[in-house]
Design a protein around this motif. Structure first.
Motif, PDB file in Angstrom:
ATOM      1  N   MET A 195      16.369  -8.242 -10.988  1.00  0.00           N
ATOM      2  CA  MET A 195      16.136  -6.843 -11.266  1.00  0.00           C
ATOM      3  C   MET A 195      14.856  -6.386 -10.577  1.00  0.00           C
ATOM      4  O   MET A 195      13.825  -7.040 -10.685  1.00  0.00           O
ATOM      5  N   ASP A 196      14.943  -5.291  -9.862  1.00  0.00           N
ATOM      6  CA  ASP A 196      13.759  -4.751  -9.205  1.00  0.00           C
ATOM      7  C   ASP A 196      12.974  -3.934 -10.223  1.00  0.00           C
ATOM      8  O   ASP A 196      13.543  -3.230 -11.061  1.00  0.00           O
ATOM      9  N   GLU A 197      11.674  -4.044 -10.138  1.00  0.00           N
ATOM     10  CA  GLU A 197      10.809  -3.331 -11.072  1.00  0.00           C
ATOM     11  C   GLU A 197       9.529  -2.944 -10.347  1.00  0.00           C
ATOM     12  O   GLU A 197       9.199  -3.494  -9.307  1.00  0.00           O
ATOM     13  N   TRP A 198       8.833  -1.993 -10.914  1.00  0.00           N
ATOM     14  CA  TRP A 198       7.563  -1.551 -10.354  1.00  0.00           C
ATOM     15  C   TRP A 198       6.457  -2.503 -10.802  1.00  0.00           C
ATOM     16  O   TRP A 198       6.395  -2.893 -11.969  1.00  0.00           O
ATOM     17  N   VAL A 199       5.599  -2.883  -9.850  1.00  0.00           N
ATOM     18  CA  VAL A 199       4.460  -3.744 -10.144  1.00  0.00           C
ATOM     19  C   VAL A 199       3.192  -3.079  -9.611  1.00  0.00           C
ATOM     20  O   VAL A 199       3.250  -2.271  -8.685  1.00  0.00           O
ATOM     21  N   ASP A 200       2.072  -3.421 -10.221  1.00  0.00           N
ATOM     22  CA  ASP A 200       0.794  -2.890  -9.748  1.00  0.00           C
ATOM     23  C   ASP A 200       0.385  -3.590  -8.464  1.00  0.00           C
ATOM     24  O   ASP A 200       0.586  -4.798  -8.312  1.00  0.00           O
ATOM     25  N   VAL A 201      -0.215  -2.841  -7.556  1.00  0.00           N
ATOM     26  CA  VAL A 201      -0.740  -3.391  -6.310  1.00  0.00           C
ATOM     27  C   VAL A 201      -2.170  -3.850  -6.562  1.00  0.00           C
ATOM     28  O   VAL A 201      -2.991  -3.106  -7.109  1.00  0.00           O
ATOM     29  N   LEU A 202      -2.443  -5.091  -6.145  1.00  0.00           N
ATOM     30  CA  LEU A 202      -3.794  -5.647  -6.250  1.00  0.00           C
ATOM     31  C   LEU A 202      -4.366  -5.836  -4.858  1.00  0.00           C
ATOM     32  O   LEU A 202      -3.622  -6.007  -3.889  1.00  0.00           O
ATOM     33  N   ASP A 203      -5.700  -5.847  -4.761  1.00  0.00           N
ATOM     34  CA  ASP A 203      -6.304  -6.154  -3.469  1.00  0.00           C
ATOM     35  C   ASP A 203      -6.409  -7.667  -3.302  1.00  0.00           C
ATOM     36  O   ASP A 203      -5.989  -8.430  -4.177  1.00  0.00           O
ATOM     37  N   GLN A 204      -6.975  -8.126  -2.212  1.00  0.00           N
ATOM     38  CA  GLN A 204      -7.073  -9.555  -1.900  1.00  0.00           C
ATOM     39  C   GLN A 204      -7.869 -10.348  -2.941  1.00  0.00           C
ATOM     40  O   GLN A 204      -7.771 -11.565  -3.003  1.00  0.00           O
ATOM     41  N   ASP A 205      -8.681  -9.641  -3.738  1.00  0.00           N
ATOM     42  CA  ASP A 205      -9.501 -10.292  -4.763  1.00  0.00           C
ATOM     43  C   ASP A 205      -8.932 -10.119  -6.167  1.00  0.00           C
ATOM     44  O   ASP A 205      -9.584 -10.477  -7.146  1.00  0.00           O
ATOM     45  N   GLY A 206      -7.733  -9.543  -6.260  1.00  0.00           N
ATOM     46  CA  GLY A 206      -7.077  -9.396  -7.555  1.00  0.00           C
ATOM     47  C   GLY A 206      -7.466  -8.151  -8.327  1.00  0.00           C
ATOM     48  O   GLY A 206      -7.132  -8.028  -9.503  1.00  0.00           O
ATOM     49  N   ARG A 207      -8.152  -7.233  -7.685  1.00  0.00           N
ATOM     50  CA  ARG A 207      -8.542  -5.992  -8.366  1.00  0.00           C
ATOM     51  C   ARG A 207      -7.444  -4.946  -8.243  1.00  0.00           C
ATOM     52  O   ARG A 207      -6.787  -4.841  -7.199  1.00  0.00           O
ATOM     53  N   GLN A 208      -7.270  -4.161  -9.292  1.00  0.00           N
ATOM     54  CA  GLN A 208      -6.296  -3.066  -9.302  1.00  0.00           C
ATOM     55  C   GLN A 208      -6.657  -2.040  -8.226  1.00  0.00           C
ATOM     56  O   GLN A 208      -7.823  -1.714  -8.039  1.00  0.00           O
ATOM     57  N   THR A 209      -5.632  -1.545  -7.533  1.00  0.00           N
ATOM     58  CA  THR A 209      -5.849  -0.511  -6.512  1.00  0.00           C
ATOM     59  C   THR A 209      -5.489   0.879  -7.031  1.00  0.00           C
ATOM     60  O   THR A 209      -5.780   1.871  -6.373  1.00  0.00           O
ATOM     61  N   GLY A 210      -4.824   0.927  -8.193  1.00  0.00           N
ATOM     62  CA  GLY A 210      -4.355   2.206  -8.711  1.00  0.00           C
ATOM     63  C   GLY A 210      -2.991   2.597  -8.175  1.00  0.00           C
ATOM     64  O   GLY A 210      -2.480   3.671  -8.487  1.00  0.00           O
ATOM     65  N   LYS A 211      -2.389   1.741  -7.357  1.00  0.00           N
ATOM     66  CA  LYS A 211      -1.075   2.011  -6.789  1.00  0.00           C
ATOM     67  C   LYS A 211      -0.039   1.068  -7.392  1.00  0.00           C
ATOM     68  O   LYS A 211      -0.367   0.004  -7.890  1.00  0.00           O
ATOM     69  N   SER A 212       1.217   1.483  -7.303  1.00  0.00           N
ATOM     70  CA  SER A 212       2.343   0.656  -7.732  1.00  0.00           C
ATOM     71  C   SER A 212       3.342   0.580  -6.592  1.00  0.00           C
ATOM     72  O   SER A 212       3.382   1.460  -5.731  1.00  0.00           O
ATOM     73  N   ILE A 213       4.182  -0.471  -6.637  1.00  0.00           N
ATOM     74  CA  ILE A 213       5.172  -0.699  -5.597  1.00  0.00           C
ATOM     75  C   ILE A 213       6.353  -1.427  -6.224  1.00  0.00           C
ATOM     76  O   ILE A 213       6.189  -2.108  -7.247  1.00  0.00           O
ATOM     77  N   LEU A 214       7.529  -1.283  -5.645  1.00  0.00           N
ATOM     78  CA  LEU A 214       8.659  -2.073  -6.120  1.00  0.00           C
ATOM     79  C   LEU A 214       8.414  -3.540  -5.813  1.00  0.00           C
ATOM     80  O   LEU A 214       7.891  -3.890  -4.747  1.00  0.00           O
ATOM     81  N   LYS A 215       8.791  -4.418  -6.747  1.00  0.00           N
ATOM     82  CA  LYS A 215       8.590  -5.854  -6.574  1.00  0.00           C
ATOM     83  C   LYS A 215       9.224  -6.337  -5.269  1.00  0.00           C
ATOM     84  O   LYS A 215       8.623  -7.134  -4.536  1.00  0.00           O
ATOM     85  N   SER A 216      10.418  -5.848  -4.954  1.00  0.00           N
ATOM     86  CA  SER A 216      11.099  -6.272  -3.729  1.00  0.00           C
ATOM     87  C   SER A 216      10.287  -5.913  -2.489  1.00  0.00           C
ATOM     88  O   SER A 216      10.213  -6.692  -1.535  1.00  0.00           O
ATOM     89  N   GLU A 217       9.661  -4.760  -2.496  1.00  0.00           N
ATOM     90  CA  GLU A 217       8.839  -4.344  -1.367  1.00  0.00           C
ATOM     91  C   GLU A 217       7.558  -5.181  -1.284  1.00  0.00           C
ATOM     92  O   GLU A 217       7.114  -5.563  -0.195  1.00  0.00           O
ATOM     93  N   ALA A 218       6.969  -5.481  -2.440  1.00  0.00           N
ATOM     94  CA  ALA A 218       5.774  -6.336  -2.471  1.00  0.00           C
ATOM     95  C   ALA A 218       6.094  -7.702  -1.877  1.00  0.00           C
ATOM     96  O   ALA A 218       5.311  -8.253  -1.098  1.00  0.00           O
ATOM     97  N   HIS A 219       7.264  -8.242  -2.206  1.00  0.00           N
ATOM     98  CA  HIS A 219       7.673  -9.552  -1.684  1.00  0.00           C
ATOM     99  C   HIS A 219       8.013  -9.490  -0.195  1.00  0.00           C
ATOM    100  O   HIS A 219       7.810 -10.455   0.530  1.00  0.00           O
TER     101      HIS A 219
END
Length: 182
Positions: free
Chosen positions: A1-25
């Motif tokens: 199931m595709d779901e929205w996940v939070d986008v993190l930066d290279q250090d694991g900090r929240q960016t305030g953005k979200s993306i579909l899990k499939s796109e993140a992968h």
């Protein structure tokens, strides 16, 4: 199931953005996950065999419970939800013992680029294995294995091919944390 996940930066900090899990992968974008390792007072660890239909590491033995943190969800909330979904167990946030947050980058032959920060917890399993119910789309089987045997399997030559290949330092940190909590 595709779901929205939070986008993190290279250090694991929240960016305030979200993306579909499939796109993140697909794009290798960092996002948060949870790992929950169950252990027993008899020095055992609960392992999950990933379903054969999983896109990554089908059929391999892995963390007791794992999953993606959906957009806007806190790690402990995600952990409680995933435990309930995957093994049918209701636990409380106070049952979770934080181990740490681990950065993981894994390239898969099918094109998936997992760039994740695993929010990792322990939880003591006080119920019999027979009382747990598995989510068949995610989990093929579960078993308890002696902690010493699991450690030997992970770090011996050849036998570790049945386990998801997490970093050795990650496995060592989890094993140390379990031993501290026995």
């Amino acid at each position: 199931m595709d779901e929205w996940v939070d986008v993190l930066d290279q250090d694991g900090r929240q960016t305030g953005k979200s993306i579909l899990k499939s796109e993140a992968h697909l794009k290798g974008i960092f996002h948060p996950t949870v790992h929950i390792w169950f252990f027993t007072s008899q020095n055992e660890v609960l392992l999950q065999q990933r379903a054969q239909t999983k896109k990554t590491f089908p059929g391999l033995w892995d963390v007791s419970v794992a999953g993606h943190t959906v957009a806007g969800e806190k790690a402990k909330q995600a952990a409680l939800r995933e435990v309930r979904e995957e093994i049918g167990l209701k636990i409380k946030a106070g049952d979770l013992i934080p181990v740490g947050i681990f950065k993981s980058v894994q390239h898969h032959e099918n094109g998936i680029l997992d760039c994740e920060f695993h929010h990792t917890f322990l939880c003591e399993l006080r119920q019999p294995l027979s009382s747990l119910g598995i989510q068949e789309e995610e989990v093929a089987d579960i078993k308890l294995l002696a902690l010493d045997q699991w450690e030997m399997d992970l770090f011996s030559n050849g036998n570790n091919k049945v386990y998801v290949p997490h970093e050795g330092s990650y496995y060592r940190d989890v094993i140390r944390a379990i031993r501290r909590n026995l």
